[in-house]
Scaffold this motif. Structure first.
Motif, short mmCIF file in Angstrom:
data_model
loop_
_atom_site.label_atom_id
_atom_site.label_comp_id
_atom_site.label_asym_id
_atom_site.label_seq_id
_atom_site.Cartn_x
_atom_site.Cartn_y
_atom_site.Cartn_z
N LYS A 147 2.98 10.00 -1.36
CA LYS A 147 1.85 10.54 -0.59
C LYS A 147 2.24 11.75 0.24
O LYS A 147 1.69 11.98 1.33
CB LYS A 147 1.23 9.45 0.29
N GLY A 162 0.68 12.85 -5.46
CA GLY A 162 -0.69 12.61 -5.92
C GLY A 162 -0.76 11.29 -6.67
O GLY A 162 0.25 10.59 -6.80
N GLU A 163 -1.96 10.96 -7.14
CA GLU A 163 -2.16 9.63 -7.70
C GLU A 163 -1.94 9.53 -9.21
O GLU A 163 -1.86 8.43 -9.75
CB GLU A 163 -3.59 9.15 -7.37
N GLY A 205 2.57 2.38 -2.41
CA GLY A 205 2.50 3.01 -3.74
C GLY A 205 3.49 2.44 -4.73
O GLY A 205 3.83 3.12 -5.72
N LYS A 206 3.94 1.21 -4.52
CA LYS A 206 4.92 0.60 -5.42
C LYS A 206 4.42 0.50 -6.86
O LYS A 206 5.08 0.96 -7.79
CB LYS A 206 5.29 -0.83 -4.96
N THR A 207 3.25 -0.13 -7.02
CA THR A 207 2.75 -0.37 -8.37
C THR A 207 2.48 0.96 -9.08
O THR A 207 2.84 1.15 -10.24
CB THR A 207 1.49 -1.25 -8.31
N THR A 208 1.88 1.88 -8.36
CA THR A 208 1.61 3.22 -8.90
C THR A 208 2.92 3.90 -9.30
O THR A 208 3.01 4.51 -10.37
CB THR A 208 0.89 4.08 -7.83
N GLY A 255 6.31 11.42 -4.63
CA GLY A 255 4.93 11.31 -5.11
C GLY A 255 4.07 12.34 -4.41
O GLY A 255 4.04 12.41 -3.18
N ASP A 270 1.48 14.52 -0.49
CA ASP A 270 0.27 15.36 -0.52
C ASP A 270 -0.70 15.00 0.61
O ASP A 270 -1.60 15.76 0.91
CB ASP A 270 -0.45 15.19 -1.87
N GLY A 321 0.78 -1.23 0.00
CA GLY A 321 0.00 0.00 0.00
C GLY A 321 0.81 1.28 0.00
O GLY A 321 0.26 2.38 0.02
N GLN A 362 -3.50 -3.98 -12.30
CA GLN A 362 -3.18 -2.57 -12.04
C GLN A 362 -1.93 -2.15 -12.84
O GLN A 362 -1.91 -1.09 -13.46
CB GLN A 362 -2.93 -2.41 -10.54
N1 LIG Z 1 -2.31 10.74 -2.66
C1 LIG Z 1 -1.42 9.88 -3.15
N2 LIG Z 1 -1.76 8.59 -3.35
C2 LIG Z 1 -0.84 7.75 -3.85
C3 LIG Z 1 0.48 8.16 -4.17
N3 LIG Z 1 1.15 7.08 -4.63
C4 LIG Z 1 0.29 6.04 -4.59
N4 LIG Z 1 -0.92 6.43 -4.13
C5 LIG Z 1 -2.13 5.61 -3.89
O1 LIG Z 1 -1.88 4.65 -2.89
C6 LIG Z 1 -2.67 3.49 -3.10
C7 LIG Z 1 -1.79 2.23 -3.04
O2 LIG Z 1 -0.92 2.28 -4.16
P1 LIG Z 1 -0.30 0.97 -4.82
O3 LIG Z 1 0.57 1.42 -5.93
O4 LIG Z 1 -1.36 -0.02 -5.15
O5 LIG Z 1 0.57 0.43 -3.60
P2 LIG Z 1 1.43 -0.93 -3.50
O6 LIG Z 1 0.60 -1.88 -2.68
O7 LIG Z 1 2.68 -0.55 -2.79
O8 LIG Z 1 1.67 -1.42 -4.87
C8 LIG Z 1 -3.37 3.69 -4.43
O9 LIG Z 1 -4.68 4.12 -4.20
C9 LIG Z 1 -2.55 4.80 -5.10
O10 LIG Z 1 -3.31 5.57 -6.00
C10 LIG Z 1 0.84 9.55 -3.93
O11 LIG Z 1 1.96 10.02 -4.14
N5 LIG Z 1 -0.16 10.35 -3.42
#
Ligand SMILES: Nc1nc2c(ncn2[C@@H]2O[C@H](COP(=O)(O)OP(=O)(O)O)[C@@H](O)[C@H]2O)c(=O)[nH]1
Ligand SMILES: [Mg+2]
Length: 304
Positions: free
Chosen positions: A255, A282-283, A114-117, A280, A257, A112, A148
């Motif tokens: 995150k 934002g999304e 934000g790795k994949t994002t 990061g 933000d 959670g 994703q």
């Molecule tokens: N506000 C905000 N949300 C983020 C950011 N980076 C990722 N997210 C959100 O965090 C949540 C988890 O991201 P995800 O990439 O699935 O995390 P993972 O489990 O590490 O792969 C998602 O809803 C993303 O949109 C960021 O820089 N800012």
């Protein structure tokens, strides 16, 4: 002058800045004197922003020093120097490991964060810059993680190596690196899972992934930790654990933000001695930014 970069990062850091600026203004209203109370209040304020006690002590010491040497007249003058002192905490000479090429980058971190994002955003950034990119879908535990990443890859127009759900992440890594050796993309990014039964299991699995990547890859392999800034000191102790297990090369702080404690960036760099490669704010794809210490510090403090 506000560059588009500065504007977006500054927007992203609004919560942090409002908090810090608000508290610094309270401090200023108490009076202009540079007495012990001022310096103590300043320390408390910075520690409250998650900057970390060791960094705060050094920053405040340096400010006291310059207050004496440069005969700064009052509290306002001292605070005008704060952003500059914060910026000095970051190593601005660190090379951008994502700009190397060819390079294979393992993207690790807690679930959670934000790795994949972040993999998707980096892929988009690199593809827009005309670089060739290959993705590896190493989070085989969750079907949603593969989908994703596929969505990001499709939008960025870059290929993804994947296997069936439940496959060994080391096998996906092997396939990805093998394809990278053949097609020689500038940038290969491998997404990984962030949760296993225990954190020891997770570290063991990631070590295996890293070992396979390093053994098989013709290109250098780097390990990038994605850390969620909203998790504060807890995120910092997780980061230490990843660094101990994987000897990381850099960080992405996500995150920013979503937190009022963006000062965690200072604590993380200080504690781990690793460069922040991107942030990061934002999304969306446009919300991944390079880390520019001076401007980050200014966006955080808000003064000047
Ligand atoms: N506000 C905000 N949300 C983020 C950011 N980076 C990722 N997210 C959100 O965090 C949540 C988890 O991201 P995800 O990439 O699935 O995390 P993972 O489990 O590490 O792969 C998602 O809803 C993303 O949109 C960021 O820089 N800012
Ligand atoms: Mg993921």
């Amino acid at each position: 002058m506000a560059t588009p970069w500065y504007r977006r990062v500054s927007e992203g850091l609004t919560k942090s800045r409002e908090r810090l600026e608000g508290q610094l203004n309270v401090l200023l209203r108490k009076g202009p004197d540079l007495d012990d109370e001022f310096w103590e209040d300043l320390e408390d304020t910075l520690v409250g922003a998650d900057i970390g006690a060791t960094a705060v002590t050094e920053i405040v010491d340096r400010l006291r020093d310059s207050a004496a040497r440069q005969a700064l007249p009052d509290a306002a003058a001292v605070l005008d120097h704060l952003a500059g002192e914060l910026a000095r905490e970051f190593d601005s000479d660190a090379a951008d490991l994502l700009a190397e090429g060819p390079v294979v980058v393992l993207v690790v971190g807690v679930n959670g964060t934000g790795k994949t994002t972040t993999v998707g955003k980096i892929a988009t950034e690199a593809a827009r810059a005309g670089r060739s990119v290959l993705l590896g879908s190493g989070d085989t535990y969750r079907a949603a993680a593969v989908e994703q990443l596929d969505i990001w890859a499709e939008r960025a127009g870059v290929p993804v190596v994947r296997r069936e759900r439940g496959a060994d992440p080391a096998a996906v890594t092997f396939d990805t690196v093998k394809q990278a050796n053949e097609t020689r993309p500038d940038l290969t990014l491998i997404d990984t899972a962030g949760r296993l039964h225990t954190s020891a299991d997770l570290m063991r699995e990631l070590q295996k992934v890293q070992r396979i990547a390093k053994r098989e890859s013709d290109a250098p392999v780097r390990s990038l930790l994605v850390m969620d800034a909203t998790t504060g000191q807890n995120g910092l102790s997780q980061a230490r654990e990843f660094h101990a297990a994987l000897d990381l090369d850099g960080l992405v702080l996500t995150k920013l933000d979503g937190t009022a404690k963006g000062g965690i960036a200072v604590a993380v760099v200080r504690e781990l001695g690793l460069p922040i490669v991107r942030i990061g704010v934002g999304e969306s794809a446009d919300d991944l930014k390079p880390f520019v210490p001076d401007e980050f510090a200014r966006a955080l403090v808000g003064r000047g």
